[in-house]
Design a protein around this motif. Structure first.
Motif, PDB file in Angstrom:
ATOM      1  N   LYS A 130      79.746  42.466  57.118  1.00 37.47           N
ATOM      2  CA  LYS A 130      78.516  43.185  56.748  1.00 37.47           C
ATOM      3  C   LYS A 130      78.726  44.688  56.603  1.00 37.47           C
ATOM      4  O   LYS A 130      77.931  45.348  55.948  1.00 37.47           O
ATOM      5  N   THR A 131      79.768  45.217  57.187  1.00 41.56           N
ATOM      6  CA  THR A 131      80.007  46.654  57.067  1.00 41.56           C
ATOM      7  C   THR A 131      80.990  47.016  55.961  1.00 41.56           C
ATOM      8  O   THR A 131      81.001  48.154  55.512  1.00 41.56           O
ATOM      9  N   THR A 132      81.797  46.068  55.515  1.00 42.44           N
ATOM     10  CA  THR A 132      82.836  46.425  54.544  1.00 42.44           C
ATOM     11  C   THR A 132      82.652  45.819  53.152  1.00 42.44           C
ATOM     12  O   THR A 132      83.095  46.412  52.174  1.00 42.44           O
ATOM     13  N   GLN A 133      82.041  44.648  53.058  1.00 43.31           N
ATOM     14  CA  GLN A 133      81.925  43.997  51.749  1.00 43.31           C
ATOM     15  C   GLN A 133      80.786  44.602  50.936  1.00 43.31           C
ATOM     16  O   GLN A 133      79.751  44.985  51.488  1.00 43.31           O
ATOM     17  N   ILE A 176      77.467  44.681  48.872  1.00 49.39           N
ATOM     18  CA  ILE A 176      76.258  43.879  49.077  1.00 49.39           C
ATOM     19  C   ILE A 176      76.197  42.708  48.096  1.00 49.39           C
ATOM     20  O   ILE A 176      75.833  41.594  48.475  1.00 49.39           O
ATOM     21  N   ALA A 197      70.327  47.998  51.862  1.00 50.16           N
ATOM     22  CA  ALA A 197      71.750  48.022  52.207  1.00 50.16           C
ATOM     23  C   ALA A 197      71.941  48.687  53.570  1.00 50.16           C
ATOM     24  O   ALA A 197      72.814  48.282  54.347  1.00 50.16           O
ATOM     25  N   GLY A 198      71.119  49.674  53.871  1.00 53.74           N
ATOM     26  CA  GLY A 198      71.206  50.345  55.164  1.00 53.74           C
ATOM     27  C   GLY A 198      70.958  49.397  56.326  1.00 53.74           C
ATOM     28  O   GLY A 198      71.638  49.474  57.357  1.00 53.74           O
ATOM     29  N   ARG A 252      74.040  47.152  56.755  1.00 53.40           N
ATOM     30  CA  ARG A 252      75.131  47.890  57.407  1.00 53.40           C
ATOM     31  C   ARG A 252      74.820  48.127  58.888  1.00 53.40           C
ATOM     32  O   ARG A 252      75.705  48.013  59.738  1.00 53.40           O
ATOM     33  N   GLY A 258      75.425  44.977  60.684  1.00 50.58           N
ATOM     34  CA  GLY A 258      76.867  44.776  60.763  1.00 50.58           C
ATOM     35  C   GLY A 258      77.515  45.634  61.841  1.00 50.58           C
ATOM     36  O   GLY A 258      78.337  45.145  62.625  1.00 50.58           O
ATOM     37  N   ILE A 259      77.131  46.894  61.910  1.00 45.91           N
ATOM     38  CA  ILE A 259      77.678  47.785  62.935  1.00 45.91           C
ATOM     39  C   ILE A 259      77.249  47.314  64.319  1.00 45.91           C
ATOM     40  O   ILE A 259      78.049  47.310  65.264  1.00 45.91           O
TER      41      ILE A 259
END
Length: 135
Positions: free
Chosen positions: A31-34, A36, A51-52, A55, A58-59
């Protein structure tokens, strides 16, 4: 006899910690690297929110996965492990609610199971089998 039960519980907690920790680490990295759009192919909900938020989730998952594993493995501030597990429980409760609101019933078992396993870690590491800090 109580010692054997405690040993078995400690082993079970370690198995669950590794499973939950790695699961959330993998989900967090995804969720943090791919991108969207790419992530949306396997997780359709990510295209329906900002998207925020994706992320941030994911973080949060990444940090929770690290928090469930590293303090216990290194025995540095191991009391952070149950707190990280409790944070993951909160994330899974929110994910469960989100999917119910979106009527995505087919995915409800994932946050339910992962949340229950995270709660097991919280319960076990606070009440039954604490990990002591390195001396």
């Amino acid at each position: 006899m109580a010692t054997n039960n405690n040993k078995a519980l400690n082993i079970a907690l370690w198995v669950v910690q590794v499973f939950v920790g790695l699961g959330f680490l993998i989900a967090g990295v995804m969720k943090t690297t791919q991108p969207i759009e790419e992530l949306g192919k396997s997780l359709p909900w990510v295209t329906q929110v900002s998207a925020g938020l994706v992320r941030f989730v994911g973080i949060s998952e990444l940090l929770g996965g690290l928090g469930v594993l590293l303090p216990s493995i290194l025995r540095i501030k191991p009391n952070l492990t149950p707190l990280a597990a409790l944070g993951l429980v909160v994330i899974m409760v929110l994910a469960f609610i989100f999917h119910v609101v979106k009527a995505e019933y087919s995915v409800l078992m994932i946050p339910l199971i992962m949340g229950a396993l995270a709660y097991f870690i919280y319960w076990g590491r606070t009440k039954k089998s604490k990990i002591l800090p390195r001396s």
